[in-house]
Scaffold this active site. Structure first.
Site, PDB file in Angstrom:
ATOM      1  N   ASP A 109       0.867  -1.188   0.000  1.00  0.00           N
ATOM      2  CA  ASP A 109       0.000   0.000   0.000  1.00  0.00           C
ATOM      3  C   ASP A 109       0.900   1.233   0.000  1.00  0.00           C
ATOM      4  O   ASP A 109       1.628   1.469   0.972  1.00  0.00           O
ATOM      5  CB  ASP A 109      -0.869  -0.041   1.274  1.00  0.00           C
ATOM      6  CG  ASP A 109      -1.790   1.164   1.386  1.00  0.00           C
ATOM      7  OD1 ASP A 109      -1.657   2.110   0.586  1.00  0.00           O
ATOM      8  OD2 ASP A 109      -2.644   1.145   2.294  1.00  0.00           O
ATOM      9  N   VAL A 110       0.863   2.004  -1.079  1.00  0.00           N
ATOM     10  CA  VAL A 110       1.790   3.150  -1.185  1.00  0.00           C
ATOM     11  C   VAL A 110       1.453   4.275  -0.203  1.00  0.00           C
ATOM     12  O   VAL A 110       2.197   5.258  -0.110  1.00  0.00           O
ATOM     13  CB  VAL A 110       1.894   3.700  -2.637  1.00  0.00           C
ATOM     14  CG1 VAL A 110       2.469   2.669  -3.579  1.00  0.00           C
ATOM     15  CG2 VAL A 110       0.560   4.250  -3.129  1.00  0.00           C
ATOM     16  N   TYR A 153       6.463  19.931  -5.177  1.00  0.00           N
ATOM     17  CA  TYR A 153       7.725  19.193  -5.346  1.00  0.00           C
ATOM     18  C   TYR A 153       8.457  19.669  -6.599  1.00  0.00           C
ATOM     19  O   TYR A 153       9.696  19.737  -6.614  1.00  0.00           O
ATOM     20  CB  TYR A 153       7.474  17.675  -5.410  1.00  0.00           C
ATOM     21  CG  TYR A 153       7.666  16.992  -4.086  1.00  0.00           C
ATOM     22  CD1 TYR A 153       6.761  17.199  -3.039  1.00  0.00           C
ATOM     23  CD2 TYR A 153       8.755  16.160  -3.854  1.00  0.00           C
ATOM     24  CE1 TYR A 153       6.940  16.588  -1.808  1.00  0.00           C
ATOM     25  CE2 TYR A 153       8.940  15.546  -2.625  1.00  0.00           C
ATOM     26  CZ  TYR A 153       8.034  15.759  -1.610  1.00  0.00           C
ATOM     27  OH  TYR A 153       8.222  15.161  -0.393  1.00  0.00           O
ATOM     28  N   SER A 191      -5.190   4.294  -6.702  1.00  0.00           N
ATOM     29  CA  SER A 191      -6.358   4.871  -6.013  1.00  0.00           C
ATOM     30  C   SER A 191      -7.612   4.131  -6.438  1.00  0.00           C
ATOM     31  O   SER A 191      -7.735   3.766  -7.603  1.00  0.00           O
ATOM     32  CB  SER A 191      -6.571   6.350  -6.377  1.00  0.00           C
ATOM     33  OG  SER A 191      -7.757   6.849  -5.769  1.00  0.00           O
ATOM     34  N   ASN A 206       4.469   9.915  -0.590  1.00  0.00           N
ATOM     35  CA  ASN A 206       5.465   8.827  -0.592  1.00  0.00           C
ATOM     36  C   ASN A 206       6.039   8.575  -1.983  1.00  0.00           C
ATOM     37  O   ASN A 206       7.247   8.333  -2.129  1.00  0.00           O
ATOM     38  CB  ASN A 206       4.848   7.530  -0.058  1.00  0.00           C
ATOM     39  CG  ASN A 206       4.570   7.594   1.431  1.00  0.00           C
ATOM     40  OD1 ASN A 206       5.217   8.354   2.154  1.00  0.00           O
ATOM     41  ND2 ASN A 206       3.612   6.822   1.896  1.00  0.00           N
ATOM     42  N   GLY A 219       8.331  11.312  -2.852  1.00  0.00           N
ATOM     43  CA  GLY A 219       9.568  11.139  -2.091  1.00  0.00           C
ATOM     44  C   GLY A 219      10.458  10.083  -2.720  1.00  0.00           C
ATOM     45  O   GLY A 219      11.691  10.250  -2.809  1.00  0.00           O
ATOM     46  N   ARG A 229     -19.270   1.184 -12.065  1.00  0.00           N
ATOM     47  CA  ARG A 229     -19.287   2.287 -13.020  1.00  0.00           C
ATOM     48  C   ARG A 229     -20.279   2.007 -14.141  1.00  0.00           C
ATOM     49  O   ARG A 229     -20.714   0.884 -14.339  1.00  0.00           O
ATOM     50  CB  ARG A 229     -17.884   2.540 -13.571  1.00  0.00           C
ATOM     51  CG  ARG A 229     -17.058   3.301 -12.559  1.00  0.00           C
ATOM     52  CD  ARG A 229     -15.738   3.714 -13.112  1.00  0.00           C
ATOM     53  NE  ARG A 229     -14.786   2.655 -12.949  1.00  0.00           N
ATOM     54  CZ  ARG A 229     -13.469   2.838 -13.059  1.00  0.00           C
ATOM     55  NH1 ARG A 229     -12.991   4.037 -13.324  1.00  0.00           N
ATOM     56  NH2 ARG A 229     -12.636   1.822 -12.906  1.00  0.00           N
ATOM     57  N   TYR A 248     -12.569  11.758  -2.920  1.00  0.00           N
ATOM     58  CA  TYR A 248     -11.764  11.509  -4.129  1.00  0.00           C
ATOM     59  C   TYR A 248     -11.325  12.847  -4.741  1.00  0.00           C
ATOM     60  O   TYR A 248     -10.137  13.070  -4.975  1.00  0.00           O
ATOM     61  CB  TYR A 248     -12.608  10.722  -5.128  1.00  0.00           C
ATOM     62  CG  TYR A 248     -11.894  10.281  -6.386  1.00  0.00           C
ATOM     63  CD1 TYR A 248     -10.875   9.335  -6.332  1.00  0.00           C
ATOM     64  CD2 TYR A 248     -12.256  10.792  -7.632  1.00  0.00           C
ATOM     65  CE1 TYR A 248     -10.239   8.901  -7.494  1.00  0.00           C
ATOM     66  CE2 TYR A 248     -11.627  10.367  -8.799  1.00  0.00           C
ATOM     67  CZ  TYR A 248     -10.619   9.420  -8.716  1.00  0.00           C
ATOM     68  OH  TYR A 248      -9.988   8.998  -9.860  1.00  0.00           O
TER      69      TYR A 248
HETATM   70  N1  UDP Z   1     -24.649   5.723 -13.796  1.00  0.00           N
HETATM   71  C1  UDP Z   1     -25.874   5.177 -14.163  1.00  0.00           C
HETATM   72  N2  UDP Z   1     -26.093   3.866 -13.920  1.00  0.00           N
HETATM   73  C2  UDP Z   1     -25.174   3.047 -13.340  1.00  0.00           C
HETATM   74  C3  UDP Z   1     -23.908   3.585 -12.988  1.00  0.00           C
HETATM   75  C4  UDP Z   1     -23.685   4.929 -13.219  1.00  0.00           C
HETATM   76  O1  UDP Z   1     -26.754   5.881 -14.698  1.00  0.00           O
HETATM   77  O2  UDP Z   1     -25.474   1.838 -13.170  1.00  0.00           O
HETATM   78  C5  UDP Z   1     -24.396   7.138 -14.093  1.00  0.00           C
HETATM   79  C6  UDP Z   1     -23.840   7.954 -12.930  1.00  0.00           C
HETATM   80  O3  UDP Z   1     -24.878   8.462 -12.128  1.00  0.00           O
HETATM   81  C7  UDP Z   1     -23.086   9.034 -13.677  1.00  0.00           C
HETATM   82  C8  UDP Z   1     -22.588   8.340 -14.942  1.00  0.00           C
HETATM   83  O4  UDP Z   1     -23.407   7.187 -15.089  1.00  0.00           O
HETATM   84  O5  UDP Z   1     -23.955  10.077 -14.056  1.00  0.00           O
HETATM   85  C9  UDP Z   1     -21.123   7.915 -14.859  1.00  0.00           C
HETATM   86  O6  UDP Z   1     -20.965   7.236 -13.653  1.00  0.00           O
HETATM   87  P1  UDP Z   1     -19.633   6.430 -13.286  1.00  0.00           P
HETATM   88  O7  UDP Z   1     -19.860   5.840 -11.931  1.00  0.00           O
HETATM   89  O8  UDP Z   1     -19.287   5.506 -14.381  1.00  0.00           O
HETATM   90  O9  UDP Z   1     -18.471   7.515 -13.237  1.00  0.00           O
HETATM   91  P2  UDP Z   1     -18.381   9.080 -12.858  1.00  0.00           P
HETATM   92  O10 UDP Z   1     -18.215   9.765 -14.154  1.00  0.00           O
HETATM   93  O11 UDP Z   1     -19.630   9.528 -12.158  1.00  0.00           O
HETATM   94  O12 UDP Z   1     -17.194   9.156 -11.993  1.00  0.00           O
END
Ligand code: UDP
Length: 295
Positions: free
Chosen positions: A36-37, A139, A55, A79, A82, A166, A125
């Site tokens: 884990d960095v 840096y 991440s 880290n 560094g 996602r 995030y």
């Molecule tokens: N999203 C969605 N259905 C899903 C997953 C995500 O409609 O099952 C939508 C989410 O609300 C966002 C977009 O798709 O508007 C992209 O979401 P993702 O989590 O892929 O990445 P983000 O760009 O939000 O970091």
């Protein structure tokens, strides 16, 4: 490795999968260190380049791992910087389009400072990546470290985790498993999706450049989430319906990179059309989802 480099990968695998690098483990130019960095990093010998990609990156993951996400982008960036300073190595930070938050400027150029809610769920995030950019520039200025920063826009392709939450992975998995495709909100929010090999090309070009300013890497082809659902429905020929679910808090309304800097500085332009990239991604998911074929 294909260019003759010796590569050491370091990961604690909290969101990554060892299977994704398994094919390299027999290569004498490859080494994997389970670490884990966010903790002190020790690597023996000389290093020419440090690339900090560690991440959680899916909203579902970083909402489940808020402290680890803050740590890897703050302590982990410190880290890895560094390590680069000790080894006199060049450095690349993987930052994100999330530094723009829910953007009030469209498309997003690197000059835009962003619209981020520091105490909202995504702040763990977004703000950590903003800190990572700040310490990387410090840096560079204070220690003369040879740094680069890329801001990665939504990326997809084979080897996405099926359950990473996602949008592309969810829709493809749902389509192949004959489940409803879950569109969050009314589906009018937009994203711009780049294929993984285009991003890798952009990363290598950035490593070979001497640009210290942030560079957007993304495909400037903007689509609504509803459009993505329809395209994936057609490509998979699924009978799954599209259903609508609650929009997550602080979900950005729209996102589109201005990639003028990447074009001018790196000569980079994404090559993969969305339909081609999705077809390749679906083909890979079909090898992973057991129920496929039984549509
Ligand atoms: N999203 C969605 N259905 C899903 C997953 C995500 O409609 O099952 C939508 C989410 O609300 C966002 C977009 O798709 O508007 C992209 O979401 P993702 O989590 O892929 O990445 P983000 O760009 O939000 O970091």
């Amino acid at each position: 490795m294909s260019e003759g480099n010796y590569v050491i990968a370091m990961d604690n695998l909290i969101t990554g999968k060892f299977e994704n690098i398994q094919q390299h483990t027999s290569n004498s130019k490859f080494e994997f260190i389970h670490h884990d960095v966010s903790n002190y990093i020790y690597v023996k010998g000389d290093i020419d380049f440090v690339v900090h990609l560690a991440s959680p990156a899916s909203p579902v993951d970083y909402l489940e791992l808020p402290i680890q996400t803050l740590k890897v982008n703050s302590l982990g960036t410190h880290n890895t910087l560094g390590l680069a300073a000790t080894k006199n190595a060049k450095y690349l930070l993987a930052s994100t389009s999330e530094v723009y938050g829910d953007p009030e400027v469209h498309p997003q150029t690197e000059a835009y400072w962003g619209n981020v809610n520091p105490i909202g769920p995504r702040g763990v995030y977004d703000e950590a990546k903003r800190f990572a950019e700040a310490i990387t520039m410090a840096y560079h200025k204070m220690h003369g470290l040879d740094t680069r920063i890329i801001r990665i826009f939504n990326c997809y392709g084979p080897r996405l985790r099926l359950d990473d939450g996602r949008v592309i992975s969810n829709f493809i998995r749902q389509a192949l498993e004959k489940e409803p495709l879950t569109v969050y909100g009314d589906g009018s929010q937009t994203r711009s999706f780049q294929y993984v090999s285009d991003l890798v090309d952009g990363i290598v070009r950035t490593m070979n450049s001497d640009c210290h300013q942030p560079i957007n890497l993304g495909n400037p082809q903007e689509k609504t989430v509803s459009e993505i659902a329809k395209i994936i429905k057609e490509l998979t020929k699924t009978r799954s319906e599209i259903v609508f679910k609650e929009l997550p808090i602080d979900d950005p309304r729209r996102r589109l990179p201005d990639i003028t800097r990447a074009r001018e500085v790196l000569g980079w332009n994404p090559q993969t059309e969305l339909l081609d990239g999705l077809k390749q991604t679906i083909a890979w998911f079909e090898t992973q989802v057991p129920t496929v074929g039984a549509k």
